[in-house]
Design an enzyme around this catalytic site. Structure first.
Site, PDB file in Angstrom:
ATOM      1  N   ARG A  57       0.832  -1.221   0.000  1.00 30.23           N
ATOM      2  CA  ARG A  57       0.000   0.000   0.000  1.00 30.23           C
ATOM      3  C   ARG A  57       0.855   1.256   0.000  1.00 30.23           C
ATOM      4  O   ARG A  57       0.446   2.295  -0.532  1.00 30.23           O
ATOM      5  CB  ARG A  57      -0.974  -0.002   1.186  1.00 30.23           C
ATOM      6  CG  ARG A  57      -2.208  -0.861   0.966  1.00 30.23           C
ATOM      7  CD  ARG A  57      -3.125  -0.771   2.171  1.00 30.23           C
ATOM      8  NE  ARG A  57      -2.479  -1.239   3.387  1.00 30.23           N
ATOM      9  CZ  ARG A  57      -2.458  -2.507   3.797  1.00 30.23           C
ATOM     10  NH1 ARG A  57      -3.093  -3.422   3.103  1.00 30.23           N
ATOM     11  NH2 ARG A  57      -1.829  -2.856   4.891  1.00 30.23           N
TER      12      ARG A  57
ATOM     13  N   GLU B  29       3.983 -10.036  14.319  1.00 28.35           N
ATOM     14  CA  GLU B  29       3.310 -10.597  15.489  1.00 28.35           C
ATOM     15  C   GLU B  29       3.414 -12.127  15.476  1.00 28.35           C
ATOM     16  O   GLU B  29       3.650 -12.751  16.492  1.00 28.35           O
ATOM     17  CB  GLU B  29       1.849 -10.155  15.494  1.00 28.35           C
ATOM     18  CG  GLU B  29       1.409  -9.712  16.859  1.00 28.35           C
ATOM     19  CD  GLU B  29       0.071  -9.010  16.812  1.00 28.35           C
ATOM     20  OE1 GLU B  29      -0.201  -8.330  15.799  1.00 28.35           O
ATOM     21  OE2 GLU B  29      -0.682  -9.157  17.779  1.00 28.35           O
TER      22      GLU B  29
END
Ligand code: AMP
Length: 188
Positions: free
Chosen positions: A75, A112
């Site tokens: 993005r 994560e």
């Protein structure tokens, strides 16, 4: 509504920023439970809103000389490439591993769950060039920190980092360090 702290140099009106913020869609539990994903596609699909977003991003470092803008896969490419075109600077892609065809510097960083790796071409930045990092969103800062480590392999000068959205409660700014000039359009 977000706090629009860093727009002292913006040529946008407060109601225009409200319109921009209002178009960013919160998607709960994407890509996994507990994450509120900031979906920017309604901004991209509307020419007026896309222009507002680009004007706001451009305003963040409008008065600094920049030679090259670095965008982060994927993005970040959208905003960084348009910004580079509007400012008449070069555009440098930082890509996920295995996508760049020539010689690269590589950086691994923790997500994560698991690990990610990104690359930059070894000839991307020339000595003395002034570079600006641009991404859509600053969350924990892990991605931007890795991209900045790539940039540190060059003898260019880092001007700063610009984000359309900053999730301030995740403290990405602290992770990137107080020496870095970070300017965000919309801060939550
Ligand atoms: P981080 O490395 O934690 O700063 O994450 C930054 C990258 O993950 C950005 O390039 C974003 O595109 C994406 N990202 C992280 N959290 C979100 C979120 N809540 N909404 C949208 N994108 C996100």
């Amino acid at each position: 509504m977000p706090h629009m702290a860093s727009l002292a140099t913006s040529d946008l009106q407060p109601e225009e920023l409200d319109r921009l913020a209002g178009a960013i869609r919160d998607v709960n539990d994407f890509p996994k439970p507990g994450i509120v994903f900031k979906d920017i596609t309604p901004v991209l699909s509307d020419p007026g809103l896309f222009d507002l977003a680009m004007r706001a991003l451009n305003a963040t470092f409008a008065h600094e000389k920049v030679d090259k803008i670095i965008g982060i896969d994927a993005r970040g490419f959208i905003f960084a490439a348009v910004m580079a075109d509007r400012r008449r600077t070069g555009f440098i892609p930082v890509r996920k591993i295995g996508k760049l065809p020539w010689q690269t510097h590589m950086e691994a960083y923790e997500l994560e769950y698991g690990e990610a790796r990104i690359e930059i071409h070894k000839d991307a930045i020339l000595p003395g060039e002034r570079v600006l990092l641009v991404d859509d969103l600053l969350a924990t800062g892990g991605t931007a920190a890795a991209a900045l480590n790539l940039v540190s392999a060059f003898e260019g000068r880092l001007v700063g980092a610009a984000f359309l959205i900053e999730l301030a409660f995740l403290n990405g700014r602290q992770r990137l360090g107080s020496h870095l000039d970070i300017r965000s359009v919309l801060t939550y």
